[in-house]
Design a protein around this motif. Structure first.
Motif, PDB file in Angstrom:
ATOM      1  N   VAL A 257     -55.593  10.871   0.514  1.00  0.00           N
ATOM      2  CA  VAL A 257     -56.450  11.845   1.185  1.00  0.00           C
ATOM      3  C   VAL A 257     -57.285  11.184   2.282  1.00  0.00           C
ATOM      4  CG1 VAL A 257     -58.348  13.490   0.886  1.00  0.00           C
ATOM      5  CG2 VAL A 257     -56.544  13.345  -0.841  1.00  0.00           C
ATOM      6  N   THR A 258     -57.937  10.082   1.978  1.00  0.00           N
ATOM      7  CA  THR A 258     -58.874   9.445   2.902  1.00  0.00           C
ATOM      8  C   THR A 258     -58.187   8.931   4.161  1.00  0.00           C
ATOM      9  OG1 THR A 258     -60.192   8.747   1.015  1.00  0.00           O
ATOM     10  CG2 THR A 258     -60.642   7.670   3.106  1.00  0.00           C
ATOM     11  N   GLU A 259     -58.851   9.095   5.293  1.00  0.00           N
ATOM     12  CA  GLU A 259     -58.360   8.596   6.576  1.00  0.00           C
ATOM     13  C   GLU A 259     -59.467   7.836   7.291  1.00  0.00           C
ATOM     14  OE1 GLU A 259     -55.474  12.491   7.360  1.00  0.00           O
ATOM     15  OE2 GLU A 259     -56.869  11.830   8.918  1.00  0.00           O
ATOM     16  N   ALA A 260     -59.114   7.186   8.364  1.00  0.00           N
ATOM     17  CA  ALA A 260     -60.113   6.463   9.153  1.00  0.00           C
ATOM     18  C   ALA A 260     -61.192   7.410   9.670  1.00  0.00           C
ATOM     19  CB  ALA A 260     -59.436   5.751  10.319  1.00  0.00           C
ATOM     20  N   PHE A 261     -60.817   8.667   9.960  1.00  0.00           N
ATOM     21  CA  PHE A 261     -61.767   9.643  10.487  1.00  0.00           C
ATOM     22  C   PHE A 261     -62.318  10.570   9.405  1.00  0.00           C
ATOM     23  CE2 PHE A 261     -59.182   8.546  14.177  1.00  0.00           C
ATOM     24  CZ  PHE A 261     -60.158   8.331  15.145  1.00  0.00           C
ATOM     25  N   ALA A 262     -61.839  10.422   8.155  1.00  0.00           N
ATOM     26  CA  ALA A 262     -62.227  11.368   7.113  1.00  0.00           C
ATOM     27  C   ALA A 262     -62.281  10.688   5.762  1.00  0.00           C
ATOM     28  CB  ALA A 262     -61.236  12.535   7.070  1.00  0.00           C
ATOM     29  N   GLY A 263     -63.507  10.381   5.296  1.00  0.00           N
ATOM     30  CA  GLY A 263     -63.694   9.843   3.958  1.00  0.00           C
ATOM     31  C   GLY A 263     -64.177  10.965   3.065  1.00  0.00           C
ATOM     32  N   SER A 264     -65.485  10.995   2.818  1.00  0.00           N
ATOM     33  CA  SER A 264     -66.050  12.112   2.056  1.00  0.00           C
ATOM     34  C   SER A 264     -65.926  13.424   2.822  1.00  0.00           C
ATOM     35  CB  SER A 264     -67.524  11.824   1.735  1.00  0.00           C
ATOM     36  OG  SER A 264     -67.644  10.684   0.907  1.00  0.00           O
ATOM     37  N   ASP A 265     -65.794  13.342   4.147  1.00  0.00           N
ATOM     38  CA  ASP A 265     -65.622  14.524   4.993  1.00  0.00           C
ATOM     39  C   ASP A 265     -64.143  14.900   5.025  1.00  0.00           C
ATOM     40  OD1 ASP A 265     -65.717  16.537   6.862  1.00  0.00           O
ATOM     41  OD2 ASP A 265     -65.935  15.177   8.585  1.00  0.00           O
ATOM     42  N   VAL A 266     -63.682  15.524   3.935  1.00  0.00           N
ATOM     43  CA  VAL A 266     -62.262  15.874   3.815  1.00  0.00           C
ATOM     44  C   VAL A 266     -61.846  16.826   4.933  1.00  0.00           C
ATOM     45  CG1 VAL A 266     -60.551  16.957   2.303  1.00  0.00           C
ATOM     46  CG2 VAL A 266     -62.309  15.474   1.331  1.00  0.00           C
ATOM     47  N   ALA A 267     -62.770  17.635   5.416  1.00  0.00           N
ATOM     48  CA  ALA A 267     -62.438  18.590   6.470  1.00  0.00           C
ATOM     49  C   ALA A 267     -62.032  17.901   7.769  1.00  0.00           C
ATOM     50  CB  ALA A 267     -63.628  19.518   6.724  1.00  0.00           C
ATOM     51  N   GLY A 268     -62.347  16.628   7.910  1.00  0.00           N
ATOM     52  CA  GLY A 268     -62.011  15.913   9.135  1.00  0.00           C
ATOM     53  C   GLY A 268     -60.615  15.320   9.153  1.00  0.00           C
ATOM     54  N   ILE A 269     -59.799  15.617   8.169  1.00  0.00           N
ATOM     55  CA  ILE A 269     -58.448  15.048   8.076  1.00  0.00           C
ATOM     56  C   ILE A 269     -57.603  15.430   9.293  1.00  0.00           C
ATOM     57  CG2 ILE A 269     -56.253  15.408   6.838  1.00  0.00           C
ATOM     58  CD1 ILE A 269     -57.825  15.141   4.250  1.00  0.00           C
ATOM     59  N   ARG A 270     -56.839  14.448   9.812  1.00  0.00           N
ATOM     60  CA  ARG A 270     -56.013  14.664  11.004  1.00  0.00           C
ATOM     61  C   ARG A 270     -54.519  14.623  10.730  1.00  0.00           C
ATOM     62  NH1 ARG A 270     -59.015  11.542  16.052  1.00  0.00           N
ATOM     63  NH2 ARG A 270     -61.112  12.411  15.710  1.00  0.00           N
ATOM     64  N   THR A 271     -54.115  14.159   9.563  1.00  0.00           N
ATOM     65  CA  THR A 271     -52.693  14.172   9.225  1.00  0.00           C
ATOM     66  C   THR A 271     -52.210  15.626   9.200  1.00  0.00           C
ATOM     67  OG1 THR A 271     -52.807  12.150   7.936  1.00  0.00           O
ATOM     68  CG2 THR A 271     -51.008  13.639   7.430  1.00  0.00           C
ATOM     69  N   THR A 272     -51.085  15.889   9.845  1.00  0.00           N
ATOM     70  CA  THR A 272     -50.606  17.258   9.987  1.00  0.00           C
ATOM     71  C   THR A 272     -49.333  17.501   9.186  1.00  0.00           C
ATOM     72  OG1 THR A 272     -49.331  16.682  11.968  1.00  0.00           O
ATOM     73  CG2 THR A 272     -51.581  17.488  12.293  1.00  0.00           C
ATOM     74  N   ALA A 273     -49.178  18.731   8.735  1.00  0.00           N
ATOM     75  CA  ALA A 273     -47.952  19.192   8.081  1.00  0.00           C
ATOM     76  C   ALA A 273     -47.515  20.472   8.790  1.00  0.00           C
ATOM     77  CB  ALA A 273     -48.188  19.437   6.598  1.00  0.00           C
ATOM     78  N   THR A 274     -46.425  20.378   9.536  1.00  0.00           N
ATOM     79  CA  THR A 274     -45.940  21.503  10.328  1.00  0.00           C
ATOM     80  C   THR A 274     -44.620  21.998   9.762  1.00  0.00           C
ATOM     81  OG1 THR A 274     -46.953  20.516  12.288  1.00  0.00           O
ATOM     82  CG2 THR A 274     -45.345  22.281  12.655  1.00  0.00           C
ATOM     83  N   LYS A 275     -44.497  23.287   9.537  1.00  0.00           N
ATOM     84  CA  LYS A 275     -43.271  23.834   8.989  1.00  0.00           C
ATOM     85  C   LYS A 275     -42.134  23.814  10.016  1.00  0.00           C
ATOM     86  CE  LYS A 275     -44.532  26.904   5.173  1.00  0.00           C
ATOM     87  NZ  LYS A 275     -44.687  28.319   4.738  1.00  0.00           N
ATOM     88  N   THR A 276     -40.939  23.556   9.513  1.00  0.00           N
ATOM     89  CA  THR A 276     -39.753  23.639  10.358  1.00  0.00           C
ATOM     90  C   THR A 276     -39.486  25.110  10.690  1.00  0.00           C
ATOM     91  OG1 THR A 276     -38.365  23.696   8.379  1.00  0.00           O
ATOM     92  CG2 THR A 276     -38.716  21.545   9.421  1.00  0.00           C
ATOM     93  N   PRO A 277     -38.725  25.383  11.756  1.00  0.00           N
ATOM     94  CA  PRO A 277     -38.468  26.780  12.147  1.00  0.00           C
ATOM     95  C   PRO A 277     -37.859  27.628  11.034  1.00  0.00           C
ATOM     96  CG  PRO A 277     -37.853  25.306  13.921  1.00  0.00           C
ATOM     97  CD  PRO A 277     -38.206  24.434  12.754  1.00  0.00           C
ATOM     98  N   ASP A 278     -37.042  27.033  10.160  1.00  0.00           N
ATOM     99  CA  ASP A 278     -36.443  27.813   9.072  1.00  0.00           C
ATOM    100  C   ASP A 278     -37.387  27.988   7.887  1.00  0.00           C
ATOM    101  OD1 ASP A 278     -36.470  25.329   7.888  1.00  0.00           O
ATOM    102  OD2 ASP A 278     -34.293  25.090   7.816  1.00  0.00           O
TER     103      ASP A 278
END
Length: 522
Positions: A257-278
């Motif tokens: 969960v934790t990122e360089a830009f988001a520790g306790s501030d989970v809302a700041g997460i930048r990792t993305t999950a994008t659905k494929t067209p299907d």
């Protein structure tokens, strides 16, 4: 490091006059606790140098030895003992794997014979005895080795913890259906009997391996991630498959969960999950940082930004997942990791909970993680207090034991008070956990558990500081008698930061209390 075993003392007896004759450079005997030791061939191997041994040749070295060493040092070299002094008996306690400490406050109240507790029954006591013996015999030796060289937990030890009749891996997740159909647990505890006090025992006994990095490397990542899979997986077949793989020790997982830009501030997460067209897959891209067990993980419970919010997805390792070690102030045995997801393709059935509503998945998962961390740091506080009790009674300063100094007794009093207060609060919250549903725990215990963890780590810092001062130079040395004090002083901050920083959790506790504040009182 050799594990502790019962020392077999040769039956031969000697007189003190006989020992006094062995003072030559190549023939040195001495007496320690009424036993005779031939250290002639140990001179060059003695860590403190040969001269120290030559100084006590032919003499009773009991006071000198215990002024510098713990009894466990003698347990490492049983072959040096060649007999006992005629007509005399050993006085020093020779602890064996599974034994309880006889040092005052070395054990929690419920394990002290003179005291009682309303929380624990025979099943708890059986589990404690079994886990302690397993830790002493099997985990402690490897933990010390891995803590020193920074390598990861062995498959051999993992298999032992996963084995039928042991099931330590399964117990790490706490009570639940995952314990069913696994046979009796360690200590012959029935799966249906296992409650949060059993869970507390496992957490505290495992921390007695006294290796803070290895402590996290010993499946902490699985404990805080597999629970999320079991509680929130939408595909039950996938959930059972992953559970069986991880609890059998065949595969490993972590919480990412934790990122360089988001520790306790989970809302700041930048990792993305994008659905494929299907709509059948997510494409995941981004980075994660400070992830425990990430180096050797096969699965990553990953926090991601999705189209309209935040989601949690179970990501299997593939060639598009790259992991790198992060060097921290504790051992590499924790496998603290930087992770890069480079367009990783994951089926949509790997979503945990609802899409765009992942905060509830993460936040509800935090309770058990933070509670378990409190269990560990409180047990460490007790371990360090015990170390200081031993040291202050055996260390001679200005011709008197250190414990004779009032200032030392005041320090010990503060350490004992903080440890006992934290343990009592922990047990009170654990009792509530035993009498609440998972939903009730999520609603009512997030704040109290946050406050407990915050307070316990602050107390841990005070205990660590006092202990270093009691041990002096040894308290900042990574070998010898003060090595565990040095380690705790260096690593207690991991508990203060991981799972939510002290200040964040303290604020959480107050904010949750305010929610229940009756308006009539305003």
């Amino acid at each position: 490091m050799a594990q502790k075993t019962a020392q077999t003392i040769p039956s031969k007896t000697h007189t003190r006059e006989e020992v006094a004759k062995h003072t030559a450079e190549d023939d040195i005997w001495c007496i320690i606790d009424h036993k005779v030791y031939d250290v002639s061939d140990f001179l060059d191997a003695h860590p403190g140098g040969s001269y120290v041994l030559q100084q006590v040749a032919g003499q009773d070295a009991t006071t000198a030895f215990y002024n510098l060493h713990r009894h466990e040092v003698l347990q490492k070299y049983p072959d040096l003992c060649i007999g006992t002094i005629e007509g005399e008996k050993s006085e020093v306690v020779d602890p064996q794997p599974g034994d309880l400490s006889q040092v005052p406050y070395g054990e929690p109240v419920w394990l002290t014979p003179q005291f009682k507790s309303p929380y624990y029954n025979d099943s708890h006591r059986a589990l404690q005895r079994a886990v302690r013996e397993f830790v002493d015999r099997d985990i402690y030796p490897e933990a010390q080795e891995k803590e020193a060289d920074g390598t990861y937990i062995s498959q051999e030890l993992t298999d032992k913890m996963a084995a039928s009749g042991n099931n330590l891996l399964a117990m790490r997740l706490g009570p639940g259906k995952h314990l069913e159909n696994r046979g009796p647990l360690l200590g012959n505890v029935k799966p249906e009997e296992f409650d949060y006090f059993h869970d507390l025992i496992v957490a505290q006994e495992l921390s007695r391996a006294k290796a803070r990095g290895f402590q996290d490397g010993n499946m902490a990542g699985m404990m805080i991630s597999l629970s999320a899979v079991r509680n929130w997986a939408n595909d039950k077949d996938l959930m059972e498959k992953v559970t069986d793989e991880c609890l059998s020790g065949k595969k490993f997982m972590c919480l990412a969960v934790t990122e360089a830009f988001a520790g306790s501030d989970v809302a700041g997460i930048r990792t993305t999950a994008t659905k494929t067209p299907d709509g059948k897959h997510y494409i995941i891209s981004g980075t994660k940082k400070w992830i425990t067990n990430g180096i050797f993980a096969d699965y990553f419970v990953t926090g991601c930004k999705t189209e309209k919010g935040f989601s949690v997805i179970l990501v299997p390792r593939d060639d598009n997942v790259e992991t790198k070690r992060i060097k921290t102030s504790y051992s590499g045995a924790a496998a603290t990791t930087f992770i890069q997801f480079d367009n990783v393709k994951v089926p949509v059935n790997h979503l945990l909970g609802k899409e765009d509503n992942g905060f509830i998945v993460i936040m509800s998962n935090f309770n058990h993680e933070r509670w378990a961390m409190a269990c560990g740091v409180i047990r460490w506080m007790r371990t360090i207090t015990e170390e200081c009790m031993k040291w202050s009674n055996q260390r001679l300063v200005f011709g008197k034991p250190l414990i004779s100094q009032p200032v030392i007794r005041q320090k010990l009093a503060a350490m004992i008070s903080r440890t006992e207060a934290c343990q009592s609060w922990l047990e009170s919250i654990t009792y509530q956990m035993n009498n609440m549903s998972y939903a009730q725990q999520n609603k009512l215990l997030g704040g109290p558990i946050g406050l407990l963890k915050s307070y316990a780590t602050k107390c841990g810092g005070e205990v660590a500081s006092e202990a270093v001062n009691i041990f002096g130079g040894r308290g900042i040395t990574q070998t010898g008698m003060g090595r565990f004090v040095e380690q705790f002083h260096r690593t207690y901050k991991f508990d203060a930061i991981l799972g939510g920083a002290e200040e964040v959790l303290a604020d959480l506790g107050v904010r949750q209390a305010v929610k229940f504040m009756p308006k009539a009182m305003l």
